[in-house]
Design a protein around this motif. Sequence first.
Motif, PDB file in Angstrom:
ATOM      1  N   ARG A 111       3.818   8.167  -8.384  1.00  0.00           N
ATOM      2  CA  ARG A 111       3.178   8.886  -7.724  1.00  0.00           C
ATOM      3  C   ARG A 111       2.807  10.028  -7.349  1.00  0.00           C
ATOM      4  NH1 ARG A 111       0.719   4.674  -9.496  1.00  0.00           N
ATOM      5  NH2 ARG A 111       1.490   2.290  -9.092  1.00  0.00           N
ATOM      6  N   ARG A 112       2.558  11.049  -7.354  1.00  0.00           N
ATOM      7  CA  ARG A 112       1.956  12.393  -6.126  1.00  0.00           C
ATOM      8  C   ARG A 112       2.251  12.149  -5.037  1.00  0.00           C
ATOM      9  NH1 ARG A 112      -3.512  13.619  -7.426  1.00  0.00           N
ATOM     10  NH2 ARG A 112      -4.263  11.836  -8.581  1.00  0.00           N
ATOM     11  N   TRP A 153       1.112  -0.836   0.085  1.00  0.00           N
ATOM     12  CA  TRP A 153      -0.114   0.062   0.044  1.00  0.00           C
ATOM     13  C   TRP A 153       0.867   1.608  -0.257  1.00  0.00           C
ATOM     14  CZ3 TRP A 153      -0.489   4.311   3.498  1.00  0.00           C
ATOM     15  CH2 TRP A 153      -1.339   5.247   3.258  1.00  0.00           C
ATOM     16  N   LEU A 154       2.015   0.952   0.558  1.00  0.00           N
ATOM     17  CA  LEU A 154       3.290   1.981   0.795  1.00  0.00           C
ATOM     18  C   LEU A 154       3.571   2.893  -0.259  1.00  0.00           C
ATOM     19  CD1 LEU A 154       4.110   1.708   4.413  1.00  0.00           C
ATOM     20  CD2 LEU A 154       2.807   4.215   3.526  1.00  0.00           C
ATOM     21  N   TRP A 155       3.856   1.629  -1.256  1.00  0.00           N
ATOM     22  CA  TRP A 155       4.431   1.739  -2.648  1.00  0.00           C
ATOM     23  C   TRP A 155       3.340   2.845  -3.204  1.00  0.00           C
ATOM     24  CZ3 TRP A 155       9.630   1.489  -4.252  1.00  0.00           C
ATOM     25  CH2 TRP A 155       9.663   1.117  -5.390  1.00  0.00           C
ATOM     26  N   ASN A 156       2.745   2.016  -3.543  1.00  0.00           N
ATOM     27  CA  ASN A 156       1.803   2.677  -4.705  1.00  0.00           C
ATOM     28  C   ASN A 156       1.482   3.377  -4.212  1.00  0.00           C
ATOM     29  OD1 ASN A 156       1.805  -0.351  -5.602  1.00  0.00           O
ATOM     30  ND2 ASN A 156      -0.147  -1.059  -4.336  1.00  0.00           N
ATOM     31  N   THR A 157       1.152   3.831  -2.768  1.00  0.00           N
ATOM     32  CA  THR A 157       0.862   5.498  -2.825  1.00  0.00           C
ATOM     33  C   THR A 157       1.740   6.215  -2.718  1.00  0.00           C
ATOM     34  OG1 THR A 157      -0.900   4.616  -0.923  1.00  0.00           O
ATOM     35  CG2 THR A 157      -0.356   7.017  -1.129  1.00  0.00           C
ATOM     36  N   TYR A 158       2.702   6.038  -2.205  1.00  0.00           N
ATOM     37  CA  TYR A 158       4.253   6.706  -2.094  1.00  0.00           C
ATOM     38  C   TYR A 158       4.935   6.476  -3.222  1.00  0.00           C
ATOM     39  CZ  TYR A 158       0.874   8.035   1.879  1.00  0.00           C
ATOM     40  OH  TYR A 158       0.010   9.418   2.277  1.00  0.00           O
ATOM     41  N   GLY A 159       5.216   5.771  -3.857  1.00  0.00           N
ATOM     42  CA  GLY A 159       6.273   4.799  -4.817  1.00  0.00           C
ATOM     43  C   GLY A 159       6.893   6.120  -5.612  1.00  0.00           C
TER      44      GLY A 159
END
Length: 80
Positions: free
Chosen positions: A79-80, A70-76
């Motif tokens: 990503r914005r 989730w962290l990778w998809n959100t802040y990787g």
Amino acid sequence: MVVIWLIIIGAAAGFIATRLMDLQTDIVTTIAIGVLGAIVGGFVLRMALAIAGFASGFVGAVLGAMALIWLWNTYGPGRR
């Protein structure tokens, strides 16, 4: 000292178990039932706790991996 403690606990456990199961036995048999029951019950309980410990560790690992995804998809990167 451990043997004496095991006999005392075994006598109490055997007495309770024989009364709950409505079994009339002499004191030696009652103590033997309690001591053997303590050994078997302790082994089974330790095995159950080991399995539960493994299962909880596995669930924790899966949840941790999901959090990292989730962290990778959100802040990787990208990503914005």
